[in-house]
Design an enzyme around this catalytic site. Structure first.
Site, short mmCIF file in Angstrom:
data_model
loop_
_atom_site.label_atom_id
_atom_site.label_comp_id
_atom_site.label_asym_id
_atom_site.label_seq_id
_atom_site.Cartn_x
_atom_site.Cartn_y
_atom_site.Cartn_z
N CYS A 94 -23.85 27.27 2.13
CA CYS A 94 -25.26 27.29 2.48
C CYS A 94 -25.54 27.46 3.98
O CYS A 94 -25.45 28.57 4.49
CB CYS A 94 -25.92 26.04 1.91
SG CYS A 94 -27.70 26.20 1.73
N ARG A 131 -39.07 27.33 -1.62
CA ARG A 131 -37.64 27.12 -1.49
C ARG A 131 -36.96 27.40 -2.83
O ARG A 131 -37.58 27.29 -3.88
CB ARG A 131 -37.34 25.68 -1.05
CG ARG A 131 -37.79 25.36 0.34
CD ARG A 131 -37.37 23.96 0.74
NE ARG A 131 -35.93 23.83 0.91
CZ ARG A 131 -35.27 24.19 2.00
NH1 ARG A 131 -35.92 24.71 3.03
NH2 ARG A 131 -33.96 24.04 2.08
N HIS A 195 -23.97 23.84 -3.80
CA HIS A 195 -23.55 22.49 -3.43
C HIS A 195 -23.14 21.78 -4.72
O HIS A 195 -23.14 22.36 -5.79
CB HIS A 195 -24.73 21.70 -2.84
CG HIS A 195 -25.35 22.30 -1.64
ND1 HIS A 195 -24.83 22.14 -0.38
CD2 HIS A 195 -26.49 23.02 -1.48
CE1 HIS A 195 -25.63 22.75 0.50
NE2 HIS A 195 -26.64 23.28 -0.14
N1 GLN Z 1 -31.50 25.03 6.26
C1 GLN Z 1 -31.10 26.14 5.45
C2 GLN Z 1 -32.17 26.59 4.48
O1 GLN Z 1 -33.04 25.85 4.15
C3 GLN Z 1 -29.81 25.80 4.73
C4 GLN Z 1 -29.99 24.70 3.72
C5 GLN Z 1 -28.72 24.20 3.12
O2 GLN Z 1 -27.65 24.23 3.75
N2 GLN Z 1 -28.83 23.66 1.91
O3 GLN Z 1 -32.12 27.72 4.04
#
Ligand code: GLN
Length: 246
Positions: A94, A131, A195
């Protein structure tokens, strides 16, 4: 047999159990009598000699943590590049995935420069409501056989310009909202939004990396001893059935 791993920014980039990936690699090596050394590196530590590692691992993080480590990571650029070019495996989750590309632009328009090792770039939409959050199932063929991989994603960033994805999305979003491609792959790179920790229910992916690491300097193919992965695979099956049979 021995493998050496460098886990970078474990104190700042560690979402949804990402550090657990290292425990899983260590456990699976231990079961096979492979010594697994995991060194840690974080902001301000002495610069390591990256090419001495078989694998470099970076987990995920919120925008703020990505900003905090950014300047330090850029200082490591030459070392990481040299290691990658000499065959060190890069395993990136990520936020770590995003920062190996050209840049990551967050929802406020702040741009975090990436190492530019790869051509992709990542932009988060200005609305924080957009998101990509939830469970995800992908199919990958990196091991030579199709494998379904399960995990959890939570990212604003939409990663574009990926030439060779890690897998195709069967459930969830992947590189962009509702995209068919997930992650980035080269023979010594797995970069992914998954994750979970990602390796917990996906033993084939751990073994792909362990096998790569122990074979990269060997002149004959060393086969990994099989482990009993019944429990891991049962857990994965529950998730796959729950998500794909909706
Ligand atoms: N901050 C980044 C995003 O929101 C990565 C998030 C993450 O590592 N889960 O895209």
């Amino acid at each position: 047999m021995k493998i050496k791993i460098l886990h970078m920014y474990a104190d700042m980039l560690d979402l949804y159990g990402d550090s657990g990936n290292m425990e899983i690699i260590k456990y699976r090596c231990g079961k096979r009598g492979i010594e697994c050394i995991i060194d840690k590196y974080s902001v301000g530590d002495d610069m390591p000699y990256f090419p001495e590692y078989d694998l470099v691992y970076i987990g995920g993080g919120a925008d703020l943590e990505q900003q905090h480590i950014s300047a330090d990571l850029l200082k490591c650029r030459q070392g990481i590049k040299k290691a990658y070019k000499s065959g060190t495996f890069l395993f990136l989750i990520c936020g770590g995935y995003q920062l190996m590309g050209k840049y990551y632009r967050d929802a406020d328009g702040n741009e975090i420069k990436g190492l530019g090792l790869f051509d992709y770039f990542t932009i988060a939409p200005s609305s924080r409501k957009k998101r990509c959050i939830g469970n995800i199932v992908i199919k990958t063929e990196i091991t030579g056989k199709p494998v379904k991989v399960v995990g959890f994603e939570n990212h604003g960033g939409q990663t574009q310009g990926v030439k060779n994805p890690f897998g195709t999305v069967l459930y969830g979003n992947g590189n962009c909202s509702k995209s068919s491609a997930e992650g980035y792959f080269e023979k010594n790179v797995i970069a992914t939004y998954l994750h979970g920790p990602m390796l917990a229910k996906n033993p084939e992916i751990s073994d792909y990396m362990i096998s790569y690491c122990i074979n990269r300097k060997s002149d004959r193919l060393i086969k990994l001893a099989r482990l009993d992965d019944k429990l891991e695979k049962e857990c994965r099956k529950v998730m796959i059935e729950r998500l794909l049979n909706k």
